[in-house]
Design a protein around this motif. Sequence first.
Motif, PDB file in Angstrom:
ATOM      1  N   GLY A  72      14.966  -4.855  -1.984  1.00 24.52           N
ATOM      2  CA  GLY A  72      15.416  -6.252  -2.454  1.00 24.52           C
ATOM      3  C   GLY A  72      13.691  -6.688  -1.731  1.00 24.52           C
ATOM      4  O   GLY A  72      13.405  -8.101  -1.908  1.00 24.52           O
ATOM      5  N   LEU A  73      12.350  -5.753  -2.769  1.00 22.32           N
ATOM      6  CA  LEU A  73      11.060  -6.013  -2.929  1.00 22.32           C
ATOM      7  C   LEU A  73      10.646  -6.661  -3.561  1.00 22.32           C
ATOM      8  O   LEU A  73      11.557  -6.091  -4.862  1.00 22.32           O
ATOM      9  CB  LEU A  73      10.701  -5.584  -1.822  1.00 22.32           C
ATOM     10  CG  LEU A  73      10.926  -4.591  -0.270  1.00 22.32           C
ATOM     11  CD1 LEU A  73      10.473  -3.209   0.598  1.00 22.32           C
ATOM     12  CD2 LEU A  73      10.553  -6.109   0.780  1.00 22.32           C
ATOM     13  N   VAL A  74       9.388  -7.031  -3.783  1.00 23.97           N
ATOM     14  CA  VAL A  74       9.024  -7.473  -4.995  1.00 23.97           C
ATOM     15  C   VAL A  74       7.728  -6.664  -5.104  1.00 23.97           C
ATOM     16  O   VAL A  74       6.539  -6.063  -4.653  1.00 23.97           O
ATOM     17  CB  VAL A  74       8.138  -8.743  -5.346  1.00 23.97           C
ATOM     18  CG1 VAL A  74       7.888  -9.190  -6.658  1.00 23.97           C
ATOM     19  CG2 VAL A  74       9.640  -9.353  -4.806  1.00 23.97           C
ATOM     20  N   PRO A  75       7.864  -5.350  -6.079  1.00 22.23           N
ATOM     21  CA  PRO A  75       6.874  -4.614  -7.187  1.00 22.23           C
ATOM     22  C   PRO A  75       5.245  -4.914  -7.687  1.00 22.23           C
ATOM     23  O   PRO A  75       5.953  -6.041  -9.128  1.00 22.23           O
ATOM     24  CB  PRO A  75       7.035  -3.990  -8.164  1.00 22.23           C
ATOM     25  CG  PRO A  75       8.757  -4.337  -8.358  1.00 22.23           C
ATOM     26  CD  PRO A  75       8.913  -5.436  -7.565  1.00 22.23           C
ATOM     27  N   MET A  76       4.436  -6.172  -6.686  1.00 27.49           N
ATOM     28  CA  MET A  76       4.042  -6.742  -6.953  1.00 27.49           C
ATOM     29  C   MET A  76       3.154  -6.389  -8.334  1.00 27.49           C
ATOM     30  O   MET A  76       2.914  -6.977  -9.007  1.00 27.49           O
ATOM     31  CB  MET A  76       2.989  -7.417  -6.155  1.00 27.49           C
ATOM     32  CG  MET A  76       1.633  -8.452  -6.522  1.00 27.49           C
ATOM     33  SD  MET A  76       0.813  -8.738  -5.164  1.00 27.49           S
ATOM     34  CE  MET A  76      -0.385  -8.475  -5.442  1.00 27.49           C
ATOM     35  N   ALA A  77       2.361  -5.304  -7.727  1.00 28.43           N
ATOM     36  CA  ALA A  77       0.895  -4.357  -8.948  1.00 28.43           C
ATOM     37  C   ALA A  77       1.415  -2.863  -8.457  1.00 28.43           C
ATOM     38  O   ALA A  77       1.407  -2.513  -7.363  1.00 28.43           O
ATOM     39  CB  ALA A  77      -0.135  -5.216  -8.658  1.00 28.43           C
ATOM     40  N   VAL A  78       1.253  -2.155  -9.654  1.00 26.36           N
ATOM     41  CA  VAL A  78       0.588  -0.886  -9.892  1.00 26.36           C
ATOM     42  C   VAL A  78      -1.041  -0.596  -9.934  1.00 26.36           C
ATOM     43  O   VAL A  78      -1.441  -1.333 -11.452  1.00 26.36           O
ATOM     44  CB  VAL A  78       1.696  -0.093 -10.460  1.00 26.36           C
ATOM     45  CG1 VAL A  78       0.637   1.221 -10.697  1.00 26.36           C
ATOM     46  CG2 VAL A  78       2.890  -0.257  -9.906  1.00 26.36           C
ATOM     47  N   VAL A  79      -1.931   0.511  -9.169  1.00 27.03           N
ATOM     48  CA  VAL A  79      -3.218   0.262  -9.610  1.00 27.03           C
ATOM     49  C   VAL A  79      -2.949   1.312  -9.521  1.00 27.03           C
ATOM     50  O   VAL A  79      -3.042   2.519  -9.118  1.00 27.03           O
ATOM     51  CB  VAL A  79      -3.865  -0.239  -8.465  1.00 27.03           C
ATOM     52  CG1 VAL A  79      -5.307  -0.089  -8.297  1.00 27.03           C
ATOM     53  CG2 VAL A  79      -3.909  -1.739  -7.780  1.00 27.03           C
ATOM     54  N   ALA A  80      -3.561   1.756 -11.054  1.00 29.83           N
ATOM     55  CA  ALA A  80      -3.963   3.454 -11.288  1.00 29.83           C
ATOM     56  C   ALA A  80      -5.331   2.855 -11.536  1.00 29.83           C
ATOM     57  O   ALA A  80      -5.779   2.617 -11.944  1.00 29.83           O
ATOM     58  CB  ALA A  80      -3.367   3.168 -12.931  1.00 29.83           C
ATOM     59  N   THR A  81      -6.072   3.929 -10.981  1.00 33.54           N
ATOM     60  CA  THR A  81      -7.435   4.272 -10.970  1.00 33.54           C
ATOM     61  C   THR A  81      -7.908   5.332 -12.376  1.00 33.54           C
ATOM     62  O   THR A  81      -7.376   6.533 -12.634  1.00 33.54           O
ATOM     63  CB  THR A  81      -8.008   5.710 -10.032  1.00 33.54           C
ATOM     64  OG1 THR A  81      -7.562   4.614  -8.724  1.00 33.54           O
ATOM     65  CG2 THR A  81      -9.205   5.317  -9.233  1.00 33.54           C
ATOM     66  N   ALA A  82      -8.562   5.132 -13.344  1.00 26.41           N
ATOM     67  CA  ALA A  82      -9.406   5.340 -13.341  1.00 26.41           C
ATOM     68  C   ALA A  82     -11.167   6.141 -13.313  1.00 26.41           C
ATOM     69  O   ALA A  82     -12.086   5.337 -13.561  1.00 26.41           O
ATOM     70  CB  ALA A  82      -9.791   4.947 -15.116  1.00 26.41           C
ATOM     71  N   ILE A 134      -8.054  10.866 -13.026  1.00 27.31           N
ATOM     72  CA  ILE A 134      -7.971   9.886 -13.679  1.00 27.31           C
ATOM     73  C   ILE A 134      -6.771   9.707 -14.298  1.00 27.31           C
ATOM     74  O   ILE A 134      -5.779  10.986 -13.857  1.00 27.31           O
ATOM     75  CB  ILE A 134      -8.450   9.705 -15.649  1.00 27.31           C
ATOM     76  CG1 ILE A 134     -10.203   8.879 -15.473  1.00 27.31           C
ATOM     77  CG2 ILE A 134      -8.180   8.963 -16.013  1.00 27.31           C
ATOM     78  CD1 ILE A 134     -10.348   9.714 -17.088  1.00 27.31           C
ATOM     79  N   ASP A 135      -5.934   8.799 -13.451  1.00 28.33           N
ATOM     80  CA  ASP A 135      -4.093   8.510 -13.240  1.00 28.33           C
ATOM     81  C   ASP A 135      -3.909   9.170 -14.574  1.00 28.33           C
ATOM     82  O   ASP A 135      -4.088   8.268 -15.881  1.00 28.33           O
ATOM     83  CB  ASP A 135      -4.076   7.701 -12.469  1.00 28.33           C
ATOM     84  CG  ASP A 135      -4.273   7.643 -10.808  1.00 28.33           C
ATOM     85  OD1 ASP A 135      -4.688   8.303 -10.529  1.00 28.33           O
ATOM     86  OD2 ASP A 135      -3.897   6.422 -10.731  1.00 28.33           O
TER      87      ASP A 135
END
Length: 480
Positions: free
Chosen positions: A223-233, A241-242
């Motif tokens: 029940g949590l909120v996936p606010m953001a995914v940070v991919a690294t280039a 590079i992800d």
Amino acid sequence: MRSHLLNDTTAERYRRSVTEGVERVAAKLATTDRPFTGVTVDSLTPLIDAIDLDRPLGDTTAALDELEEVYLRDAVYFHHPRYLAHLNCPVVIPAVLGEAVLSAVNSSLDTWDQSAGGTLIERKLIDWTTARIGLGPAADGVFTSGGTQSNLQALLLAREEAKSEDLAQLRVFASEVSHFSVKKSAKLLGLGPDAVVAIPVDHDKRLQTVALARELERCAEAGLVPMAVVATAGTTDFGSIDPLPEIAELCERFGAWMHVDAAYGCGLLASLKYRDRVDGIERADSVTVDYHKSFFQPVSSSAVLVRDAATLRHATYHAEYLNPRRMVQERIPNQVDKSLQTTRRFDALKLWMTLRVMGADGIGQLFDEVCELAAEGWKLLAADPRYDVVVEPSLSTLVFRYIPASVTDPAEIDRANLYARKALFASGDAVVAGTKVGGRHYLKFTLLNPETTTADIAAVLDLIAGHAEQYLGESLDRAC
């Protein structure tokens, strides 16, 4: 004292003073034969401590003479081909020219009535960059002080777009080798101590999308909120590079904001050969770029870009004395409406001058050269029995470790590598960086100078080995 103010009556004094300073720097650049002198903190501190700032020298030449002693003589010179340490690039001359112009005119990029054409130039460069990324017609952005600020603003927008009343429910997902500013930003944004979920990386130090999918599913189940995914280039340690397309798919499936930290890898946006390495970046909701890392710009020169310009409203505040709301209706372009900063330098001018003199292809060619240099450096390391190299480079970073033939104790090998790095720095012959991999000390080349050659790399590897062997020999003598 008015004679020191820059205005119509002092224009000639300005010309003479700046010319004298430029000549000093040019002379240093022309005669510097190593990246560092090896000066120590203990030897330099007394010189600076002895200066009484309440007793001015009253003369530009005298001040420059003093500056030579306390700074120019012992500065770390990134332009030298054996500076191989951090994400510091040599700078191109058109950008330095832009720096001189922007410092003298001193525009502030917060409002139109302080910058005029500067506002439009910055906006044009933002549009140019978002087009290079492929963010679409609604994209926008603003220049920032650096990648840390860009990441902070991007995550601020993601937090607001998540529309959660309980910040403790928000989660940010990033690889275990992502930049520390992700965790720092989460703290500054009031998120909980468990907000940033570290995702394991594969052998090539790229985020494992299977693990990311699993963590996103757990987030939803709890029940949590996936606010953001940070991919690294372009990770700081490895230049990895992800897998951007796969991450974009997961972000769409779970409703997470996709931020790409391309502070390092943004040079690929101008690449003539390797642009496909950041395919998928066009699907991001926000992107960080650091022109002062891989566009050969002086510090600082960075930007945060967004797919939807409307999301920048989360950074907008109106003040009657600066940017009253009526200016929006009057279509007066105030960059402070998009920025976390108020007073802000016209750093965009440096990139503008670079593009107008060299062109994007010129930047891309230089960045391609350092990527190819890293590939050659990797071959040298992989073939050298003295070294263990971690991953084949995606950009221009090499992480490796000296492995002596006669010593097997990992702790002793750690100490030998640490000693070699310190001894090399103290000699001034070269500057390399260090990091940890699996808890062990490794060395790092960050290759951002097209003037560096494979011969330079080979020579520095020999120097490192020599210092490490000296340490191990002395250690053996002490043990006896």
